[in-house]
Structure formats: C-alpha cells, structure tokens
Design a protein around this motif. Structure first.
Motif, PDB file in Angstrom:
ATOM      1  N   PRO A 284       0.682  -1.049  -0.173  1.00 21.04           N
ATOM      2  CA  PRO A 284      -0.096   0.026  -0.208  1.00 21.04           C
ATOM      3  C   PRO A 284       0.837   1.216  -0.090  1.00 21.04           C
ATOM      4  O   PRO A 284       2.020   1.209   0.478  1.00 21.04           O
ATOM      5  CB  PRO A 284      -0.720  -0.207   1.384  1.00 21.04           C
ATOM      6  CG  PRO A 284      -0.068  -0.991   2.446  1.00 21.04           C
ATOM      7  CD  PRO A 284       0.788  -1.849   1.405  1.00 21.04           C
ATOM      8  N   LEU A 285       0.347   2.384  -0.453  1.00 20.28           N
ATOM      9  CA  LEU A 285       0.950   4.000  -0.458  1.00 20.28           C
ATOM     10  C   LEU A 285       1.050   4.098   0.866  1.00 20.28           C
ATOM     11  O   LEU A 285       0.235   4.093   1.830  1.00 20.28           O
ATOM     12  CB  LEU A 285      -0.150   4.786  -1.504  1.00 20.28           C
ATOM     13  CG  LEU A 285       0.686   5.969  -1.930  1.00 20.28           C
ATOM     14  CD1 LEU A 285       1.538   5.645  -3.022  1.00 20.28           C
ATOM     15  CD2 LEU A 285      -0.670   6.994  -2.289  1.00 20.28           C
ATOM     16  N   SER A 286       2.378   4.651   1.000  1.00 19.55           N
ATOM     17  CA  SER A 286       2.769   5.389   2.376  1.00 19.55           C
ATOM     18  C   SER A 286       2.285   6.805   2.075  1.00 19.55           C
ATOM     19  O   SER A 286       1.737   7.309   1.370  1.00 19.55           O
ATOM     20  CB  SER A 286       4.292   5.403   2.406  1.00 19.55           C
ATOM     21  OG  SER A 286       4.965   6.228   1.559  1.00 19.55           O
ATOM     22  N   VAL A 287       2.204   7.598   3.693  1.00 20.26           N
ATOM     23  CA  VAL A 287       1.793   8.661   3.554  1.00 20.26           C
ATOM     24  C   VAL A 287       2.674   9.544   3.004  1.00 20.26           C
ATOM     25  O   VAL A 287       2.275  10.797   2.346  1.00 20.26           O
ATOM     26  CB  VAL A 287       1.715   9.346   5.201  1.00 20.26           C
ATOM     27  CG1 VAL A 287       1.545  10.623   5.290  1.00 20.26           C
ATOM     28  CG2 VAL A 287       0.500   8.452   6.031  1.00 20.26           C
ATOM     29  N   GLN A 288       3.969   9.365   3.048  1.00 21.74           N
ATOM     30  CA  GLN A 288       4.876  10.230   2.412  1.00 21.74           C
ATOM     31  C   GLN A 288       4.821  10.377   0.782  1.00 21.74           C
ATOM     32  O   GLN A 288       4.784  11.450   0.410  1.00 21.74           O
ATOM     33  CB  GLN A 288       6.374   9.734   2.813  1.00 21.74           C
ATOM     34  CG  GLN A 288       7.557  10.812   1.914  1.00 21.74           C
ATOM     35  CD  GLN A 288       8.912  10.274   2.526  1.00 21.74           C
ATOM     36  OE1 GLN A 288       9.745  10.470   1.613  1.00 21.74           O
ATOM     37  NE2 GLN A 288       8.682   9.704   3.568  1.00 21.74           N
ATOM     38  N   GLU A 289       4.458   9.222   0.303  1.00 22.41           N
ATOM     39  CA  GLU A 289       4.495   8.800  -1.372  1.00 22.41           C
ATOM     40  C   GLU A 289       2.772   9.715  -1.428  1.00 22.41           C
ATOM     41  O   GLU A 289       2.908  10.331  -2.618  1.00 22.41           O
ATOM     42  CB  GLU A 289       4.218   7.262  -1.786  1.00 22.41           C
ATOM     43  CG  GLU A 289       5.477   6.669  -1.435  1.00 22.41           C
ATOM     44  CD  GLU A 289       5.372   5.204  -1.594  1.00 22.41           C
ATOM     45  OE1 GLU A 289       6.255   4.450  -2.087  1.00 22.41           O
ATOM     46  OE2 GLU A 289       4.372   4.725  -0.982  1.00 22.41           O
ATOM     47  N   PHE A 290       2.020   9.441  -0.644  1.00 17.67           N
ATOM     48  CA  PHE A 290       0.806  10.011  -0.726  1.00 17.67           C
ATOM     49  C   PHE A 290       0.751  11.517  -0.895  1.00 17.67           C
ATOM     50  O   PHE A 290       0.208  12.088  -1.845  1.00 17.67           O
ATOM     51  CB  PHE A 290      -0.453   9.632   0.186  1.00 17.67           C
ATOM     52  CG  PHE A 290      -1.720  10.298  -0.019  1.00 17.67           C
ATOM     53  CD1 PHE A 290      -2.466   9.575  -1.083  1.00 17.67           C
ATOM     54  CD2 PHE A 290      -2.329  11.172   0.621  1.00 17.67           C
ATOM     55  CE1 PHE A 290      -3.990  10.289  -1.051  1.00 17.67           C
ATOM     56  CE2 PHE A 290      -3.611  11.855   0.698  1.00 17.67           C
ATOM     57  CZ  PHE A 290      -4.361  11.315  -0.384  1.00 17.67           C
ATOM     58  N   VAL A 291       1.428  12.173   0.106  1.00 15.94           N
ATOM     59  CA  VAL A 291       1.452  13.578   0.190  1.00 15.94           C
ATOM     60  C   VAL A 291       2.453  14.105  -1.064  1.00 15.94           C
ATOM     61  O   VAL A 291       1.952  15.022  -1.720  1.00 15.94           O
ATOM     62  CB  VAL A 291       2.286  14.198   1.552  1.00 15.94           C
ATOM     63  CG1 VAL A 291       2.481  15.728   1.600  1.00 15.94           C
ATOM     64  CG2 VAL A 291       1.438  13.558   2.639  1.00 15.94           C
ATOM     65  N   ARG A 292       3.384  13.392  -1.531  1.00 14.16           N
ATOM     66  CA  ARG A 292       4.172  13.659  -2.616  1.00 14.16           C
ATOM     67  C   ARG A 292       3.456  13.793  -3.920  1.00 14.16           C
ATOM     68  O   ARG A 292       3.393  14.640  -4.639  1.00 14.16           O
ATOM     69  CB  ARG A 292       5.262  13.089  -2.526  1.00 14.16           C
ATOM     70  CG  ARG A 292       6.342  13.367  -3.722  1.00 14.16           C
ATOM     71  CD  ARG A 292       7.396  12.464  -3.644  1.00 14.16           C
ATOM     72  NE  ARG A 292       8.458  12.717  -2.762  1.00 14.16           N
ATOM     73  CZ  ARG A 292       8.844  11.895  -1.690  1.00 14.16           C
ATOM     74  NH1 ARG A 292       8.411  10.726  -1.808  1.00 14.16           N
ATOM     75  NH2 ARG A 292       9.506  12.139  -0.705  1.00 14.16           N
TER      76      ARG A 292
END
Length: 307
Positions: A284-292
């Motif tokens: 699953p997507l991480s928070v860092q990847e999602f925010v980026r």
C-alpha cells in the motif's frame, strides 16, 4: 457474454472507491454495470470508459431490481449516511432474490472491535456493525472489506488548509497511532475480489497502510514529501467538531468524524495488516508517497505567495 459485475457508487468523484474499482475492472476487460444516482457528466464519463451505466437509488426497491438483475457479483459501498443500514438491507434483499453469488461489502475496521455489548459514539459505526450482522444473517455469499481511515478523508480533505497556511497538521488525534490507507489500494483489493470472488466468500479483510505511527511521525513524512518543515498540532475534539458544523457539514457526518477523533486518541486505529499486499501483490501507498503525489494541494498557497 459474461454477466456484468455491479459496482454501486460508481459516479463518485475521480479517486473515489466505486469509480476507481470501475476503472480497474474495465482495464481488465471485465463487463461492468456502474450504478449512479443521476444521469450527468460523471455517468457519461463512465459510459465513455466502457461501463454499462444504470441509474438507481439504494433505498428504492424497484430501481435496485433493475440495477442488480443479471449480475452474479457485486460491490456494495455507500458514503456516510443515516440511511446506511436501510440501503444495505434493501440491496441485500434484492441481491438474494436475484441469486447473487458474491456480495463484496465495504465496511470499516472499527467494526472489528465492536460487538453486541461494545459500540462507539459514532452513529455510522453502529450502522456499519448492524449492516454486517444483517448481511451475515441474510445467507448471502458475503466478503467484508474493512479499511482503516482513508488518506483521502482526514489527510487530503482536512489537513491541506492548515498545512498551506501555517505548515501545521491540525487533527484531533492526540498521541494515538494510525495506519491510513489510500483509496487506490482499497479499490485494488475490491477489484481483485470482484474478479475472482469464490475463494474469498465468508472472509473478512482488514486494509491498512504500511505504517502505524502517531501524527508527529506523519508530520515528518509530510516534511520529507514537501521539502519544508511540517509539525503536528493536536486539536481538541469539541472545538474541531464545532468548526466542521460551522462549515455546514452534515451533523451525522460530523458526529462520525468526531468519534473517529476520540478513537484515534484512545489508540483504536493503531492497527496493521498485510491484506493489501497479500490480495494485490503490491504494497500500500505510504503517507509520504501520498503527500508527494498530492503536493499541489498542500503547497498551492505557498507558491502563490512566492509568485
């Protein structure tokens, strides 16, 4: 021709679960019947993608017969609503009448900590728990999918303003840990279940992101993604709730979100599962990847000031 797979709530905004599931199934060359509430540009967009579009109302018996007849596999999902239980039972009754062979139900992870003697202050949580009971009693071939908090919910809807204006995440989560999951990951799981449901009938899947951490940790993840220092500022639940009501948000929804704030503070969202990876083969997507990925939502004001 194969029986179409029914996807309810398919006309949600771009990035919503139902719409994303529809897109994923169409890319696999599956026949998809997309249920929408209204005939509008979103319905036309689904038609242009190749879906069979049917207008219906989850609370209306006649329209649900039109929607479900001829479908052996279906996904049921509905946004936060005080009519959630009635809609679930209505859809289930019609699905059973038409011999549906797989009913993929969107629930939520809090239900796993509820019972006949344990509930939460959220009216929506209680409706989800009752809906699961009703589906289990129905005898339908059900799969329950229980995601944790959505990244697109609290994180993309409720944090961009304060991040843009003051480099702060303001949420009523206290020191509690949480494991938010992206809609895209939930949709990938649901699409996989719909494409091959039989091995999963009767099972419950819990969907989380790759980390369960407190908001100070996630503020650091925001910082890495955005290239500037972001901090977490805890917001007491009641003033935060009052602010949402002032914005005109529905009381049922606000009460649900406030209860989720209390549950976060109590550590109830500190949950982890490998089900996304196991069912889809991708983490699953991480928070860092999602925010980026959504950086513009968190930096637009800053860019405007610089310009």
């Amino acid at each position: 021709m194969a029986n179409p797979i029914l996807v309810t709530g398919a006309a949600g905004r771009v990035g919503a679960v139902g719409r994303t599931v529809t897109e994923l199934l169409l890319k696999q060359a599956k026949a998809v019947r997309a249920m929408v509430r209204n005939e509008d540009e979103r319905a036309q967009a689904l038609r242009d993608m190749g879906a069979e579009v049917v207008v219906g109302n989850l609370l209306d018996l006649d329209s649900m017969h039109r929607v479900i007849a001829g479908c052996e596999t279906m996904y049921f999902g509905m946004s936060v609503s005080d009519a959630y239980l009635a809609a679930t039972v209505n859809a289930a009754a019609v699905a059973k009448h038409h011999g549906v062979k797989a009913f993929i139900n969107m629930s939520q992870m809090t239900v796993s900590q509820m019972s006949i003697t344990e509930t939460t202050p959220s009216p929506q949580h209680k409706l989800h728990w009752l809906a699961e009971q009703a589906l289990n009693w129905s005898g339908l071939p059900v799969v329950h999918v229980r995601p944790t908090v959505f990244l697109e919910g609290f994180f993309l809807t409720l944090t961009p303003d304060s991040v843009r204006e003051s480099d702060q995440i303001r949420l009523p989560f206290g020191e509690g840990k949480t494991s938010p999951v992206a809609v895209q990951d939930v949709a990938r799981v649901i699409a996989a279940l719909l494409a091959n449901p039989q091995p999963h009938i009767g099972k419950i899947y819990h969907l989380t992101g790759p980390q369960s951490e407190n908001m100070h940790f996630f503020a650091q993840e925001y910082s890495k993604a955005l290239g500037r220092t972001i901090t977490f500022q805890d917001s007491p639940v009641e003033p935060w709730r009052d602010e949402l009501l002032k914005r005109g948000w529905p009381v049922h929804l606000v009460n649900h979100l406030a209860a989720m704030g209390d549950l976060h503070r109590a550590g109830r969202f500190d949950r982890m599962s490998d089900d996304v990876l196991t069912l889809t083969g991708q983490p699953p997507l991480s928070v860092q990847e999602f925010v980026r990925k959504n950086a513009a939502a968190f930096t637009a004001a800053a860019k405007a000031k610089e310009a």
